[in-house]
Design a protein around this motif. Structure first.
Motif, short mmCIF file in Angstrom:
data_model
loop_
_atom_site.label_atom_id
_atom_site.label_comp_id
_atom_site.label_asym_id
_atom_site.label_seq_id
_atom_site.Cartn_x
_atom_site.Cartn_y
_atom_site.Cartn_z
N ASP A 96 20.25 6.84 -0.14
CA ASP A 96 20.17 6.19 -1.44
C ASP A 96 18.71 6.07 -1.86
N PHE A 97 18.36 6.78 -2.94
CA PHE A 97 16.94 6.85 -3.30
C PHE A 97 16.42 5.54 -3.86
N PHE A 98 17.29 4.80 -4.57
CA PHE A 98 16.86 3.51 -5.12
C PHE A 98 16.44 2.56 -3.99
N SER A 99 17.26 2.49 -2.96
CA SER A 99 16.92 1.62 -1.82
C SER A 99 15.64 2.09 -1.15
N ARG A 100 15.47 3.39 -1.08
CA ARG A 100 14.27 3.92 -0.44
C ARG A 100 13.02 3.58 -1.23
N VAL A 101 13.13 3.70 -2.56
CA VAL A 101 11.97 3.37 -3.40
C VAL A 101 11.60 1.89 -3.20
N LEU A 102 12.63 1.03 -3.14
CA LEU A 102 12.38 -0.40 -2.94
C LEU A 102 11.71 -0.66 -1.60
N VAL A 103 12.28 -0.12 -0.55
CA VAL A 103 11.76 -0.37 0.80
C VAL A 103 10.36 0.22 0.97
N ALA A 104 10.12 1.34 0.28
CA ALA A 104 8.83 2.02 0.43
C ALA A 104 7.66 1.14 0.00
N SER A 105 7.95 0.12 -0.82
CA SER A 105 6.86 -0.77 -1.23
C SER A 105 6.19 -1.39 -0.01
N GLN A 106 6.97 -1.64 1.05
CA GLN A 106 6.40 -2.25 2.26
C GLN A 106 5.36 -1.36 2.91
N GLN A 107 5.75 -0.10 3.14
CA GLN A 107 4.84 0.82 3.81
C GLN A 107 3.63 1.13 2.92
N THR A 108 3.86 1.22 1.62
CA THR A 108 2.76 1.49 0.70
C THR A 108 1.76 0.34 0.73
N LEU A 109 2.29 -0.87 0.70
CA LEU A 109 1.42 -2.04 0.77
C LEU A 109 0.65 -2.03 2.10
N LEU A 110 1.37 -1.70 3.17
CA LEU A 110 0.74 -1.66 4.49
C LEU A 110 -0.41 -0.67 4.53
N VAL A 111 -0.16 0.54 4.01
CA VAL A 111 -1.21 1.56 3.98
C VAL A 111 -2.42 1.05 3.19
N GLY A 112 -2.14 0.52 1.99
CA GLY A 112 -3.24 0.05 1.14
C GLY A 112 -4.02 -1.07 1.80
N VAL A 113 -3.30 -2.08 2.30
CA VAL A 113 -3.97 -3.26 2.85
C VAL A 113 -4.72 -2.92 4.14
N LEU A 114 -4.06 -2.19 5.04
CA LEU A 114 -4.72 -1.88 6.31
C LEU A 114 -5.95 -1.00 6.10
N ALA A 115 -5.81 0.03 5.27
CA ALA A 115 -6.95 0.92 5.02
C ALA A 115 -8.11 0.12 4.43
N THR A 116 -7.79 -0.76 3.48
CA THR A 116 -8.84 -1.56 2.85
C THR A 116 -9.47 -2.51 3.87
N LEU A 117 -8.63 -3.17 4.66
CA LEU A 117 -9.15 -4.15 5.63
C LEU A 117 -10.04 -3.49 6.67
N ILE A 118 -9.60 -2.33 7.18
CA ILE A 118 -10.41 -1.65 8.20
C ILE A 118 -11.74 -1.22 7.59
#
Lengths: 309, 335
Positions: A96-118
């Motif tokens: 289900d692509f809708f669910s995937r788009v929703l859940v993907a916000s977590q990993q996207t946030l993680l990538v953004g925040v971790l990369a910025t923090l490091i």
């Protein structure tokens, strides 16, 4: 003694007295609350954060479960489109692509925040040392930073990501974060050097406060403004750069992982069949990047002493 | 002036030197080491040991470094794992394509960026200004490769079909190659149909690549014009009765464009990065395409050469910008 002062004038004096007592940060915050740009940015970022936090509760279906029954047409290259129960249709594996788009916000946030923090942490150590010590420490560290800046950013990210024998989410995060190191280092160093000769540092030195205390308690907090602005802006560029790395085949090969950049990069293969697979994650990335950029830019404007009135 | 140029040239040397050390270290950090990386899939322990001996990897690290430096300085980057061609030849062949594309993008970015930025500053705080600023913010937020696909989807092939979806030239067009620059060749040989064809192919990738630099140039121009407008000398010029147009052209714009020059120089880095993505999307056989293909196939000799050359070009361009800046603004030279 009774003061006879016209009321409006008195208000103004009060206001001035109050303004004199408020810090630059408090004033900046006040200005931001009045700015539509800042509010738009903050709302987007807040919604994104809420989405990431509550994603598991919001998804109507399991984002990792494959529904083979969706493939009603048995031609190769067929990907089911939108239908009842599957708002955005499914991806190439029948998830289900809708669910995937929703859940993907977590990993996207993680990538953004971790990369910025490091990037922020390493950059702050380098810039802080250079700014605090000056002299040869400054020269050596800044020469290193110059070299990092002498490689175009995407090229630098590519060369770091290419070092890993097997690409993964972590190689992406590290590659993106290293690129931001020189920017943070230069910013903090510049802000700290500017303060070395300022009155409050001079006063603190004259009173005999230890240098470590001056650096940590006086110079560092006063230099954080531009660094925070840059960090907010970096959250946007980090997400975009991660998407670019995924597009170049340096992303996580794990097909289960849902992250907008990765989804966008993978969707390019099915662009002729189902362009929506690219559109939804792309729109999500654009909105989120715009949100962080708006917030960062309005922070920059609010903190700029030129706008202090 | 000459002293300034020489000093800036000398300053670039330590940067390039450290860079060479880093690339050398990078090679050693690659999975399987340099020999493993060079051999790729063909690597066997014997072959690696063999190559290690030929490459001199059993020698002391300093000797290795200077040998590496010698090879790099003579342009010997080994041969590509993908094509078996000498990497330098590959790059030489692809370079005109990238220069052509980057120049187009830069022209578009400057051509649209400076007027738009100036317009926004002139109507500061009004609708024009706000729309331009919002436009630049959105422009920066769109992933370059996605924008490329959108342009293709809308304006090429199945969309409006106005522009060719990929490549530099229509296959089968009778074009004589002289310099490798498709547009220039068309002009030189008088084959104007080939020139038009090449130009047509440049539009979509050029626009895709130009977006981010254009957005940056707009914002710098706008900010810089706003700064200059409030300067004393502008007020002086106005108060001594100079015409509005004269003040705008001679006093405001001229001074405001100083920081813009530097930004344009810095854009070459963005262009190089963007070119990798754009060339991939549009099948544009330039440096970026080589790089993207090199990543996919783990072609390390090629990657090493491209990374080093990319950095050297970037350093040199910034050097040129610095020097140009010194020519435009006498104050810079004095420092």
């Amino acid at each position: 003694m009774t003061t006879i002062m016209p009321k409006r004038r008195k208000d103004k004096v009060d206001e001035l007295a109050k303004a004199a007592g408020t810090s630059l940060t408090a004033q900046a915050f006040k200005r931001m609350r009045r700015s539509p740009v800042a509010i738009t940015g903050a709302v987007i970022v807040a919604l994104f954060l809420l989405m990431a936090i509550f994603a598991p509760l919001l998804t109507p279906k399991d984002p990792y479960f494959r529904y083979p029954e969706l493939f009603t047409i048995k031609t190769p290259n067929f990907i089911p489109g939108s239908m009842p129960g599957f708002l955005f249709g499914s991806d190439e594996f029948g998830r289900d692509f809708f669910s995937r788009v929703l859940v993907a916000s977590q990993q996207t946030l993680l990538v953004g925040v971790l990369a910025t923090l490091i990037g922020l942490s390493i950059g702050m150590v380098i810039g802080g040392l250079a700014g605090a010590f000056g002299g040869w420490v400054d020269t050596v560290l800044m020469r290193l930073v110059d070299v990092m800046l002498s490689v175009p950013s995407l090229l630098l990210a590519i060369s770091i990501a290419a070092l890993a024998a097997q690409p993964s989410q972590w190689t992406v995060i590290i590659a993106v974060s290293i690129v931001t190191v020189p920017i943070f280092a230069r910013l903090l160093r510049g802000a700290m050097l500017a303060q070395r000769s300022s009155d409050h540092v001079l006063a603190a030195t004259a009173v005999g406060i230890r240098r470590r205390t001056i650096v940590l308690r006086h110079m560092l907090p006063n230099s954080m403004g531009p660094v925070l602005v840059q960090a907010t802006l970096t959250l946007a560029t980090a997400i975009l750069e991660a998407a670019a790395l995924s597009f170049l085949g340096l992303g996580d090969p794990d097909t289960d992982r849902a992250e907008w950049g990765l989804m966008l990069a993978n969707a390019q293969r099915y662009l002729e069949v189902r362009p929506e697979l690219a559109f939804y994650p792309a729109i999500a990335i654009i909105i989120v990047a715009l949100g962080f950029t708006l917030l960062g830019e309005s922070m920059r404007e609010a903190l700029d002493p030129k706008n202090r009135r | 002036m000459l002293r300034f140029v020489v000093r800036r040239l000398l300053q670039a040397i330590p940067t390039l030197f450290i860079l060479s050390i880093l690339v050398f270290a990078w090679l050693r950090a690659l999975p399987g080491g340099p020999a493993g990386a060079m051999l790729g899939d063909k690597a066997t322990p014997e072959k690696i040991a063999d190559l290690n001996r030929t490459l001199g990897l059993d020698q002391p690290i300093f000797v290795q470094y200077f040998k590496f430096l010698g090879r790099v300085l003579t342009g010997d980057f080994g041969s590509s794992l993908v094509s078996n061609q000498a990497v330098l030849d590959e790059i030489g062949f692809a370079l005109p394509a990238t220069i052509e594309l980057s120049l187009t993008a830069l022209l578009l970015a400057v051509g649209f960026g400076i007027p738009l930025g100036y317009l926004a500053a002139r109507y500061h705080g009004r609708l024009v200004d706000n729309s331009v600023v919002i436009g630049t913010l959105v422009g920066v937020a769109v992933p370059v490769f996605f924008l490329g696909y959108l342009l293709k989807l809308w304006f090429a092939g199945e969309g409006l079909g106005w522009f060719p979806p990929s490549g530099r030239q229509t296959t089968g067009i009778d074009a004589t190659e002289v310099t490798g620059f498709a547009t220039l060749d068309g002009l030189l040989t008088g084959e104007f149909d080939a020139f038009g064809d090449a130009l047509w192919h440049l539009v979509l990738p050029g626009v895709a690549l130009a977006t981010i630099p254009a957005a940056v140039i707009v914002r710098i121009t706008r900010a810089s014009v706003l700064d200059v407008v409030n300067e004393d000398f502008v007020r002086t010029a106005e108060s001594k009765g100079l015409g509005r147009q004269t003040v705008r052209r001679r006093h405001v714009l001229r001074n405001a464009l100083l920081p813009v020059t530097t930004t344009i120089g810095l854009q070459t880095g963005l262009l190089l990065g963007g070119a990798v993505l754009t060339e991939r999307v549009f099948n544009w056989r330039g440096i970026g395409y080589l790089l993207a293909e090199g990543i996919e196939r783990r072609d390390y000799p090629r990657l090493q050469a491209l990374i080093l050359l990319g950095a050297v070009v970037y350093v040199l361009v910034n050097l040129l910008v610095d020097i140009a800046y010194g020519i435009i603004d006498p104050r810079v030279r004095a420092r």
